[in-house]
Design a protein around this motif. Structure first.
Motif, PDB file in Angstrom:
ATOM      1  N   CYS A 287       0.810  -1.235  -0.005  1.00 47.37           N
ATOM      2  CA  CYS A 287      -0.206   0.118  -0.117  1.00 47.37           C
ATOM      3  C   CYS A 287       0.724   1.132  -0.084  1.00 47.37           C
ATOM      4  O   CYS A 287       1.903   1.455   0.646  1.00 47.37           O
ATOM      5  N   SER A 288       0.374   2.173  -0.891  1.00 52.21           N
ATOM      6  CA  SER A 288       1.058   3.372  -0.882  1.00 52.21           C
ATOM      7  C   SER A 288       0.206   4.534  -1.170  1.00 52.21           C
ATOM      8  O   SER A 288      -0.815   4.518  -1.342  1.00 52.21           O
ATOM      9  N   ASP A 289       0.673   5.530  -0.519  1.00 51.36           N
ATOM     10  CA  ASP A 289      -0.048   7.069  -0.833  1.00 51.36           C
ATOM     11  C   ASP A 289       0.911   7.976  -1.548  1.00 51.36           C
ATOM     12  O   ASP A 289       2.100   7.520  -2.034  1.00 51.36           O
ATOM     13  N   GLU A 290       0.561   9.352  -1.593  1.00 49.97           N
ATOM     14  CA  GLU A 290       1.320  10.117  -2.565  1.00 49.97           C
ATOM     15  C   GLU A 290       2.914  10.293  -1.951  1.00 49.97           C
ATOM     16  O   GLU A 290       3.592  10.815  -2.561  1.00 49.97           O
ATOM     17  N   SER A 291       3.184   9.946  -0.680  1.00 47.36           N
ATOM     18  CA  SER A 291       4.518  10.245  -0.068  1.00 47.36           C
ATOM     19  C   SER A 291       5.170   8.793  -0.303  1.00 47.36           C
ATOM     20  O   SER A 291       6.339   8.970   0.152  1.00 47.36           O
ATOM     21  N   GLY A 292       4.656   7.794  -0.721  1.00 48.56           N
ATOM     22  CA  GLY A 292       5.597   6.390  -0.909  1.00 48.56           C
ATOM     23  C   GLY A 292       4.865   5.424  -0.264  1.00 48.56           C
ATOM     24  O   GLY A 292       3.500   5.386   0.172  1.00 48.56           O
ATOM     25  N   VAL A 293       5.727   4.204   0.032  1.00 50.41           N
ATOM     26  CA  VAL A 293       5.067   2.956   0.580  1.00 50.41           C
ATOM     27  C   VAL A 293       4.507   3.168   2.142  1.00 50.41           C
ATOM     28  O   VAL A 293       5.433   3.858   2.927  1.00 50.41           O
ATOM     29  N   VAL A 294       3.249   3.013   2.436  1.00 49.90           N
ATOM     30  CA  VAL A 294       2.960   3.069   3.870  1.00 49.90           C
ATOM     31  C   VAL A 294       2.695   1.692   4.423  1.00 49.90           C
ATOM     32  O   VAL A 294       2.893   1.485   5.746  1.00 49.90           O
ATOM     33  N   GLY A 295       2.755   0.560   3.768  1.00 49.30           N
ATOM     34  CA  GLY A 295       2.568  -0.685   4.227  1.00 49.30           C
ATOM     35  C   GLY A 295       2.644  -1.712   3.107  1.00 49.30           C
ATOM     36  O   GLY A 295       2.595  -1.745   2.221  1.00 49.30           O
ATOM     37  N   MET A 296       3.249  -3.168   3.949  1.00 51.97           N
ATOM     38  CA  MET A 296       3.419  -4.245   2.891  1.00 51.97           C
ATOM     39  C   MET A 296       3.580  -5.432   3.698  1.00 51.97           C
ATOM     40  O   MET A 296       3.629  -5.510   4.849  1.00 51.97           O
ATOM     41  N   GLY A 297       3.349  -6.379   2.816  1.00 52.24           N
ATOM     42  CA  GLY A 297       3.541  -7.736   3.558  1.00 52.24           C
ATOM     43  C   GLY A 297       2.908  -8.838   2.652  1.00 52.24           C
ATOM     44  O   GLY A 297       3.188  -8.760   1.495  1.00 52.24           O
ATOM     45  N   THR A 298       2.350  -9.795   3.355  1.00 57.34           N
ATOM     46  CA  THR A 298       1.837 -10.980   2.617  1.00 57.34           C
ATOM     47  C   THR A 298       0.377 -11.384   3.130  1.00 57.34           C
ATOM     48  O   THR A 298       0.366 -10.927   4.180  1.00 57.34           O
ATOM     49  N   HIS A 299      -0.402 -12.080   2.225  1.00 54.70           N
ATOM     50  CA  HIS A 299      -1.774 -12.550   2.745  1.00 54.70           C
ATOM     51  C   HIS A 299      -1.935 -13.830   2.121  1.00 54.70           C
ATOM     52  O   HIS A 299      -1.418 -14.123   0.946  1.00 54.70           O
ATOM     53  N   GLU A 300      -2.595 -14.811   2.795  1.00 50.92           N
ATOM     54  CA  GLU A 300      -2.898 -15.896   2.322  1.00 50.92           C
ATOM     55  C   GLU A 300      -4.708 -16.060   2.262  1.00 50.92           C
ATOM     56  O   GLU A 300      -5.209 -15.631   3.325  1.00 50.92           O
ATOM     57  N   ARG A 301      -5.120 -16.684   1.254  1.00 57.22           N
ATOM     58  CA  ARG A 301      -6.525 -17.037   1.076  1.00 57.22           C
ATOM     59  C   ARG A 301      -6.617 -18.411   0.651  1.00 57.22           C
ATOM     60  O   ARG A 301      -5.759 -18.953  -0.056  1.00 57.22           O
ATOM     61  N   PHE A 302      -7.846 -19.087   0.992  1.00 54.13           N
ATOM     62  CA  PHE A 302      -8.091 -20.413   0.368  1.00 54.13           C
ATOM     63  C   PHE A 302      -9.245 -20.400  -0.456  1.00 54.13           C
ATOM     64  O   PHE A 302     -10.416 -19.580  -0.027  1.00 54.13           O
ATOM     65  N   ILE A 303      -9.317 -21.078  -1.367  1.00 55.62           N
ATOM     66  CA  ILE A 303     -10.611 -21.355  -2.410  1.00 55.62           C
ATOM     67  C   ILE A 303     -11.402 -22.079  -1.599  1.00 55.62           C
ATOM     68  O   ILE A 303     -11.109 -23.347  -1.160  1.00 55.62           O
ATOM     69  N   ILE A 304     -12.739 -21.866  -1.298  1.00 57.54           N
ATOM     70  CA  ILE A 304     -13.816 -22.537  -0.449  1.00 57.54           C
ATOM     71  C   ILE A 304     -14.995 -22.952  -1.612  1.00 57.54           C
ATOM     72  O   ILE A 304     -15.307 -21.912  -2.418  1.00 57.54           O
ATOM     73  N   ASN A 305     -15.717 -23.813  -1.274  1.00 57.35           N
ATOM     74  CA  ASN A 305     -17.068 -23.916  -1.714  1.00 57.35           C
ATOM     75  C   ASN A 305     -17.944 -22.981  -0.916  1.00 57.35           C
ATOM     76  O   ASN A 305     -18.240 -23.396   0.302  1.00 57.35           O
ATOM     77  N   ASN A 306     -18.664 -22.057  -1.544  1.00 53.47           N
ATOM     78  CA  ASN A 306     -19.377 -20.762  -0.658  1.00 53.47           C
ATOM     79  C   ASN A 306     -20.522 -21.571   0.123  1.00 53.47           C
ATOM     80  O   ASN A 306     -20.646 -21.397   1.265  1.00 53.47           O
ATOM     81  N   GLU A 307     -21.296 -22.679  -0.707  1.00 55.19           N
ATOM     82  CA  GLU A 307     -22.552 -23.209   0.151  1.00 55.19           C
ATOM     83  C   GLU A 307     -22.024 -23.818   1.167  1.00 55.19           C
ATOM     84  O   GLU A 307     -22.566 -23.872   2.522  1.00 55.19           O
ATOM     85  N   LYS A 308     -21.020 -25.005   1.137  1.00 53.74           N
ATOM     86  CA  LYS A 308     -20.261 -25.734   2.051  1.00 53.74           C
ATOM     87  C   LYS A 308     -20.015 -24.857   3.244  1.00 53.74           C
ATOM     88  O   LYS A 308     -20.050 -25.255   4.377  1.00 53.74           O
ATOM     89  N   PHE A 309     -19.361 -23.912   2.963  1.00 53.17           N
ATOM     90  CA  PHE A 309     -18.590 -23.068   3.993  1.00 53.17           C
ATOM     91  C   PHE A 309     -19.586 -22.354   4.785  1.00 53.17           C
ATOM     92  O   PHE A 309     -19.465 -22.346   5.972  1.00 53.17           O
ATOM     93  N   LEU A 310     -20.741 -21.644   4.138  1.00 55.33           N
ATOM     94  CA  LEU A 310     -21.538 -21.004   4.999  1.00 55.33           C
ATOM     95  C   LEU A 310     -22.518 -21.997   5.773  1.00 55.33           C
ATOM     96  O   LEU A 310     -22.843 -21.849   6.824  1.00 55.33           O
ATOM     97  N   ALA A 311     -22.676 -23.435   5.470  1.00 54.62           N
ATOM     98  CA  ALA A 311     -23.432 -24.464   6.117  1.00 54.62           C
ATOM     99  C   ALA A 311     -22.549 -24.553   7.252  1.00 54.62           C
ATOM    100  O   ALA A 311     -23.091 -24.804   8.307  1.00 54.62           O
ATOM    101  N   LYS A 312     -21.342 -24.846   7.020  1.00 55.30           N
ATOM    102  CA  LYS A 312     -20.504 -24.988   8.299  1.00 55.30           C
ATOM    103  C   LYS A 312     -20.490 -24.046   9.219  1.00 55.30           C
ATOM    104  O   LYS A 312     -20.689 -24.267  10.511  1.00 55.30           O
ATOM    105  N   ALA A 313     -20.366 -22.799   8.909  1.00 55.63           N
ATOM    106  CA  ALA A 313     -20.452 -21.723   9.795  1.00 55.63           C
ATOM    107  C   ALA A 313     -21.629 -21.478  10.551  1.00 55.63           C
ATOM    108  O   ALA A 313     -21.691 -21.101  11.450  1.00 55.63           O
ATOM    109  N   ASN A 314     -22.842 -21.921   9.955  1.00 56.85           N
ATOM    110  CA  ASN A 314     -24.066 -21.999  10.518  1.00 56.85           C
ATOM    111  C   ASN A 314     -24.299 -22.993  11.672  1.00 56.85           C
ATOM    112  O   ASN A 314     -25.501 -23.052  11.904  1.00 56.85           O
ATOM    113  N   LYS A 315     -23.603 -23.942  11.426  1.00 54.26           N
ATOM    114  CA  LYS A 315     -23.992 -25.098  12.445  1.00 54.26           C
ATOM    115  C   LYS A 315     -23.912 -24.888  13.702  1.00 54.26           C
ATOM    116  O   LYS A 315     -23.242 -24.080  14.319  1.00 54.26           O
TER     117      LYS A 315
END
Length: 125
Positions: A97-125
């Protein structure tokens, strides 16, 4: 099709609503770290979502970032995300992430691919 090296950008303007004071993550009216992380996650999921099959989505599972410089109200924050690894359903991104003055933040991020319906069903149990 997901490919290593894919990129996406997103931006936001620092307002009273996304400051540390508003998020209660601090007392000052500067861009909040939780707001920066949300922008990073948004940039990543919006990059990969159009490449996924119907009914699939992603969820964030890990964030490792540094917030290195303040951004005052009125500054434009631009986030650039790059897909750096695909390991089965796990997607890893480099985020900056940068603004007009330069970099303000940086790093790494991980995400997992999920089946939306199954994920919501699990969350709602």
């Amino acid at each position: 099709m997901l490919e290593i090296g894919m990129k996406n950008t997103a931006e936001t303007v620092v307002t009273i609503d996304n400051t540390a004071k508003a998020f209660t993550s601090g007392a000052l009216e500067v861009f909040a770290t939780p707001a920066m992380i949300a922008l990073m996650e948004e940039t990543c999921w919006k990059m990969v979502q159009p490449e996924l099959e119907e009914g699939l989505g992603t969820v964030g599972t890990k964030v490792d970032v540094s917030h290195m410089a303040p951004s005052a109200i009125g500054k434009t924050i631009i986030c650039e995300a790059t897909l750096i690894e695909i390991d089965g359903r796990k997607l890893s991104f480099e985020v900056v992430c940068s603004d007009e003055s330069g970099v303000v933040g940086m790093g790494t991020h991980e995400r997992f691919i999920i089946n939306n319906e199954k994920f919501l069903a699990k969350a709602n149990k």
